[in-house]
Design a protein around this motif. Structure first.
Motif, PDB file in Angstrom:
ATOM      1  N   PHE A   1     -11.734   1.603 -25.007  1.00 26.45           N
ATOM      2  CA  PHE A   1     -10.575   1.647 -25.904  1.00 26.45           C
ATOM      3  C   PHE A   1     -10.843   0.824 -27.162  1.00 26.45           C
ATOM      4  O   PHE A   1     -11.222  -0.346 -27.084  1.00 26.45           O
ATOM      5  CB  PHE A   1      -9.335   1.103 -25.188  1.00 26.45           C
ATOM      6  CG  PHE A   1      -8.860   1.978 -24.064  1.00 26.45           C
ATOM      7  CD1 PHE A   1      -8.113   3.121 -24.321  1.00 26.45           C
ATOM      8  CD2 PHE A   1      -9.174   1.668 -22.746  1.00 26.45           C
ATOM      9  CE1 PHE A   1      -7.678   3.933 -23.277  1.00 26.45           C
ATOM     10  CE2 PHE A   1      -8.744   2.466 -21.702  1.00 26.45           C
ATOM     11  CZ  PHE A   1      -7.996   3.613 -21.970  1.00 26.45           C
ATOM     12  N   THR A   2     -10.625   1.449 -28.310  1.00 23.27           N
ATOM     13  CA  THR A   2     -10.777   0.764 -29.595  1.00 23.27           C
ATOM     14  C   THR A   2      -9.518  -0.041 -29.866  1.00 23.27           C
ATOM     15  O   THR A   2      -8.400   0.491 -29.844  1.00 23.27           O
ATOM     16  CB  THR A   2     -10.993   1.783 -30.725  1.00 23.27           C
ATOM     17  OG1 THR A   2     -12.123   2.604 -30.425  1.00 23.27           O
ATOM     18  CG2 THR A   2     -11.224   1.066 -32.046  1.00 23.27           C
ATOM     19  N   LEU A   3      -9.708  -1.342 -30.124  1.00 25.02           N
ATOM     20  CA  LEU A   3      -8.581  -2.222 -30.405  1.00 25.02           C
ATOM     21  C   LEU A   3      -8.575  -2.587 -31.888  1.00 25.02           C
ATOM     22  O   LEU A   3      -9.605  -2.935 -32.465  1.00 25.02           O
ATOM     23  CB  LEU A   3      -8.670  -3.504 -29.581  1.00 25.02           C
ATOM     24  CG  LEU A   3      -8.523  -3.390 -28.070  1.00 25.02           C
ATOM     25  CD1 LEU A   3      -8.602  -4.784 -27.436  1.00 25.02           C
ATOM     26  CD2 LEU A   3      -7.207  -2.726 -27.699  1.00 25.02           C
TER      27      LEU A   3
ATOM     28  N   THR B   1      -6.246   2.196 -30.881  1.00 24.42           N
ATOM     29  CA  THR B   1      -6.294   3.257 -31.886  1.00 24.42           C
ATOM     30  C   THR B   1      -7.104   4.470 -31.446  1.00 24.42           C
ATOM     31  O   THR B   1      -7.137   5.490 -32.142  1.00 24.42           O
ATOM     32  CB  THR B   1      -6.893   2.721 -33.202  1.00 24.42           C
ATOM     33  OG1 THR B   1      -8.208   2.203 -32.954  1.00 24.42           O
ATOM     34  CG2 THR B   1      -6.010   1.618 -33.768  1.00 24.42           C
ATOM     35  N   GLY B   2      -7.760   4.398 -30.298  1.00 22.66           N
ATOM     36  CA  GLY B   2      -8.552   5.518 -29.807  1.00 22.66           C
ATOM     37  C   GLY B   2      -9.331   5.129 -28.564  1.00 22.66           C
ATOM     38  O   GLY B   2      -9.248   3.993 -28.083  1.00 22.66           O
ATOM     39  N   ALA B   3     -10.080   6.089 -28.030  1.00 26.38           N
ATOM     40  CA  ALA B   3     -10.873   5.835 -26.822  1.00 26.38           C
ATOM     41  C   ALA B   3     -11.973   6.876 -26.705  1.00 26.38           C
ATOM     42  O   ALA B   3     -11.859   7.983 -27.239  1.00 26.38           O
ATOM     43  CB  ALA B   3      -9.995   5.866 -25.581  1.00 26.38           C
ATOM     44  N   GLU B   4     -13.018   6.503 -25.985  1.00 28.61           N
ATOM     45  CA  GLU B   4     -14.069   7.449 -25.647  1.00 28.61           C
ATOM     46  C   GLU B   4     -14.616   7.103 -24.277  1.00 28.61           C
ATOM     47  O   GLU B   4     -14.514   5.962 -23.816  1.00 28.61           O
ATOM     48  CB  GLU B   4     -15.186   7.434 -26.684  1.00 28.61           C
ATOM     49  CG  GLU B   4     -15.939   6.111 -26.784  1.00 28.61           C
ATOM     50  CD  GLU B   4     -17.079   6.180 -27.780  1.00 28.61           C
ATOM     51  OE1 GLU B   4     -17.478   7.296 -28.140  1.00 28.61           O
ATOM     52  OE2 GLU B   4     -17.587   5.124 -28.180  1.00 28.61           O
TER      53      GLU B   4
ATOM     54  N   GLY C   1      -2.588   6.474 -32.071  1.00 27.94           N
ATOM     55  CA  GLY C   1      -3.711   7.387 -32.117  1.00 27.94           C
ATOM     56  C   GLY C   1      -3.675   8.300 -30.911  1.00 27.94           C
ATOM     57  O   GLY C   1      -2.815   8.168 -30.030  1.00 27.94           O
ATOM     58  N   GLU C   2      -4.602   9.224 -30.855  1.00 26.14           N
ATOM     59  CA  GLU C   2      -4.660  10.190 -29.770  1.00 26.14           C
ATOM     60  C   GLU C   2      -5.682   9.743 -28.731  1.00 26.14           C
ATOM     61  O   GLU C   2      -6.774   9.275 -29.082  1.00 26.14           O
ATOM     62  CB  GLU C   2      -5.049  11.567 -30.310  1.00 26.14           C
ATOM     63  CG  GLU C   2      -4.021  12.188 -31.246  1.00 26.14           C
ATOM     64  CD  GLU C   2      -2.733  12.537 -30.521  1.00 26.14           C
ATOM     65  OE1 GLU C   2      -2.816  12.916 -29.317  1.00 26.14           O
ATOM     66  OE2 GLU C   2      -1.661  12.437 -31.127  1.00 26.14           O
ATOM     67  N   LEU C   3      -5.322   9.884 -27.480  1.00 26.84           N
ATOM     68  CA  LEU C   3      -6.276   9.636 -26.410  1.00 26.84           C
ATOM     69  C   LEU C   3      -6.991  10.941 -26.074  1.00 26.84           C
ATOM     70  O   LEU C   3      -6.347  11.994 -25.972  1.00 26.84           O
ATOM     71  CB  LEU C   3      -5.566   9.089 -25.168  1.00 26.84           C
ATOM     72  CG  LEU C   3      -4.954   7.697 -25.306  1.00 26.84           C
ATOM     73  CD1 LEU C   3      -4.247   7.296 -24.020  1.00 26.84           C
ATOM     74  CD2 LEU C   3      -6.022   6.667 -25.663  1.00 26.84           C
TER      75      LEU C   3
ATOM     76  N   MET D   1     -15.690  -4.601 -31.012  1.00 28.57           N
ATOM     77  CA  MET D   1     -16.142  -4.058 -29.730  1.00 28.57           C
ATOM     78  C   MET D   1     -14.949  -3.555 -28.931  1.00 28.57           C
ATOM     79  O   MET D   1     -13.834  -4.067 -29.069  1.00 28.57           O
ATOM     80  CB  MET D   1     -16.896  -5.132 -28.942  1.00 28.57           C
ATOM     81  CG  MET D   1     -18.106  -5.713 -29.675  1.00 28.57           C
ATOM     82  SD  MET D   1     -19.374  -4.468 -29.985  1.00 28.57           S
ATOM     83  CE  MET D   1     -19.953  -4.193 -28.307  1.00 28.57           C
ATOM     84  N   PRO D   2     -15.161  -2.541 -28.067  1.00 26.50           N
ATOM     85  CA  PRO D   2     -14.041  -1.958 -27.331  1.00 26.50           C
ATOM     86  C   PRO D   2     -13.642  -2.779 -26.108  1.00 26.50           C
ATOM     87  O   PRO D   2     -14.405  -3.600 -25.603  1.00 26.50           O
ATOM     88  CB  PRO D   2     -14.583  -0.595 -26.906  1.00 26.50           C
ATOM     89  CG  PRO D   2     -16.054  -0.834 -26.729  1.00 26.50           C
ATOM     90  CD  PRO D   2     -16.432  -1.804 -27.822  1.00 26.50           C
ATOM     91  N   LEU D   3     -12.444  -2.527 -25.647  1.00 26.50           N
ATOM     92  CA  LEU D   3     -12.001  -2.984 -24.336  1.00 26.50           C
ATOM     93  C   LEU D   3     -12.356  -1.885 -23.349  1.00 26.50           C
ATOM     94  O   LEU D   3     -11.999  -0.724 -23.555  1.00 26.50           O
ATOM     95  CB  LEU D   3     -10.500  -3.251 -24.341  1.00 26.50           C
ATOM     96  CG  LEU D   3      -9.859  -3.727 -23.035  1.00 26.50           C
ATOM     97  CD1 LEU D   3      -8.665  -4.630 -23.323  1.00 26.50           C
ATOM     98  CD2 LEU D   3      -9.412  -2.550 -22.158  1.00 26.50           C
ATOM     99  N   LYS D   4     -13.058  -2.239 -22.263  1.00 22.08           N
ATOM    100  CA  LYS D   4     -13.518  -1.233 -21.312  1.00 22.08           C
ATOM    101  C   LYS D   4     -12.696  -1.294 -20.030  1.00 22.08           C
ATOM    102  O   LYS D   4     -12.411  -2.375 -19.522  1.00 22.08           O
ATOM    103  CB  LYS D   4     -15.001  -1.448 -20.995  1.00 22.08           C
ATOM    104  CG  LYS D   4     -15.912  -1.376 -22.210  1.00 22.08           C
ATOM    105  CD  LYS D   4     -17.360  -1.608 -21.830  1.00 22.08           C
ATOM    106  CE  LYS D   4     -18.266  -1.568 -23.051  1.00 22.08           C
ATOM    107  NZ  LYS D   4     -19.695  -1.791 -22.694  1.00 22.08           N
ATOM    108  N   ARG D   5     -12.351  -0.114 -19.512  1.00 22.53           N
ATOM    109  CA  ARG D   5     -11.607  -0.025 -18.254  1.00 22.53           C
ATOM    110  C   ARG D   5     -12.282   1.005 -17.356  1.00 22.53           C
ATOM    111  O   ARG D   5     -12.499   2.145 -17.741  1.00 22.53           O
ATOM    112  CB  ARG D   5     -10.154   0.385 -18.527  1.00 22.53           C
ATOM    113  CG  ARG D   5      -9.141  -0.058 -17.472  1.00 22.53           C
ATOM    114  CD  ARG D   5      -9.248   0.676 -16.170  1.00 22.53           C
ATOM    115  NE  ARG D   5      -8.293   0.208 -15.169  1.00 22.53           N
ATOM    116  CZ  ARG D   5      -8.271   0.623 -13.905  1.00 22.53           C
ATOM    117  NH1 ARG D   5      -9.168   1.520 -13.480  1.00 22.53           N
ATOM    118  NH2 ARG D   5      -7.383   0.154 -13.064  1.00 22.53           N
ATOM    119  N   VAL D   6     -12.650   0.592 -16.144  1.00 28.25           N
ATOM    120  CA  VAL D   6     -13.313   1.486 -15.202  1.00 28.25           C
ATOM    121  C   VAL D   6     -12.496   2.762 -15.021  1.00 28.25           C
ATOM    122  O   VAL D   6     -11.268   2.720 -14.877  1.00 28.25           O
ATOM    123  CB  VAL D   6     -13.528   0.786 -13.850  1.00 28.25           C
ATOM    124  CG1 VAL D   6     -14.047   1.769 -12.805  1.00 28.25           C
ATOM    125  CG2 VAL D   6     -14.506  -0.380 -14.005  1.00 28.25           C
TER     126      VAL D   6
END
Length: 297
Positions: free
Chosen positions: A174-176, A151-154, A104-106, A181-186
């Motif tokens: 980040f959508t897994l 597959t994506g991120a916001e 997917g596209e970031l 629920m997403p994986l979150k990264r500071v």
């Protein structure tokens, strides 16, 4: 105050500065900022308690302490896993190995800065990390075996314990594939560390003083901290002492039960939990050996 070992973190890779095979005189090994090398530091203080007090005195009220109090320094993991992770052992292994695949596209963003907002009041604006940089920070593996698919991120936010207490910080979500629920990264990097007001300890046996491996966790109530402490294969394990002042918490690592004679040169690590007399608060956590803040693992 001497504390007890909690859980074993596992065998670390043998450091390049250790000689593979055997070493002699395990009980006389010396510590330095690079584990086991015999490089003399700038503070020859031999007594561990005196060294801890000197570190505390140097930091308390110093310009370095002021810079620390004004900066942004995470005190826990900067990655937050999806609720219920992981679905299976394969996903758990993939995460541990940092094996991610992007399908997917970031997104890009025109925002250049992000803001840390503390629950106690106040905020700090710092450069915002792009989604690609954040992805690469979690996806450093790229090896064979099981993987997680992004597959994506916001851009969103997440709560984080910092050196100035709980805060809300910008984060990439980040959508897994396979997770609701997403994986979150500071999405921020820590502030630059201040120049310490004291140098590292001089050459000293590890049964007296040794550098710590890093900070693993600060309890939610701030009344305990867990650090990674290292030791060898021919001793009874590590220990950590603590000295508390109004401005700092100085942690002194050492190795107990060292034995003389030949010893396999492997490095082991254990997570050690230190109970405090009062919550950490905004006090700086210091390594007595290095004279620096204990780094986030």
């Amino acid at each position: 105050m001497r504390i007890n070992t909690t859980r074993t973190a596992g065998l670390l890779a043998v450091l390049a500065l250790f000689t593979v095979g055997t070493v002699t005189g395990c009980g006389n090994e010396t510590a330095s900022g690079r584990h086991g090398t015999q490089v003399r530091g700038t503070d020859p203080t031999p007594d561990p308690q005196d060294r801890a007090r000197r570190v505390a005195d140097a930091w308390d009220g110093s310009r370095a302490a002021e810079s620390w109090a004004e900066g942004y320094y995470p005190m826990e993991e900067t990655v937050q896993l999806p609720a219920g992770a992981f679905r299976n052992d394969a996903d758990k292994r993939a995460y541990g190995a940092q094996n991610f695949v992007l399908r997917g596209e970031l997104p890009t963003t025109s925002r250049k800065d992000g803001r840390v907002k503390w629950e106690s009041g106040g905020s700090l604006t710092l450069p915002l990390m792009g989604s690609r940089e954040a992805f690469e920070a979690i996806a450093g593996g790229g090896g064979d075996g099981p993987h997680l698919t992004v597959t994506g991120a916001e851009l969103g936010s997440m709560p984080l314990v910092t050196s100035r207490g709980p805060a809300t910080v910008p984060a990439w979500l980040f959508t897994l594939e396979g997770y609701d629920m997403p994986l979150k990264r500071v999405a921020l990097s820590p502030s630059e560390l201040p120049q310490p007001p004291i140098g590292p300890a001089g050459e000293v046996p590890t049964d007296k003083l040794a550098p710590l491996g890093g900070l693993a966790e600060v309890a939610g109530d701030g009344r305990s901290v867990t650090v990674v402490a290292t030791h060898g294969a021919c001793d009874e394990g590590p220990a950590v002492d603590v000295l508390e002042t109004d401005g700092s918490v100085v942690l002194s690592g050492s190795v107990v039960g060292t034995k003389d004679g030949p010893c396999t040169a492997v490095l082991l690590s254990k997570e050690m939990t230190v109970q405090l007399d009062r919550p950490v608060g905004d006090r700086v956590l210091l390594d007595a050996f290095t004279g620096r803040p204990v780094p986030q693992e």
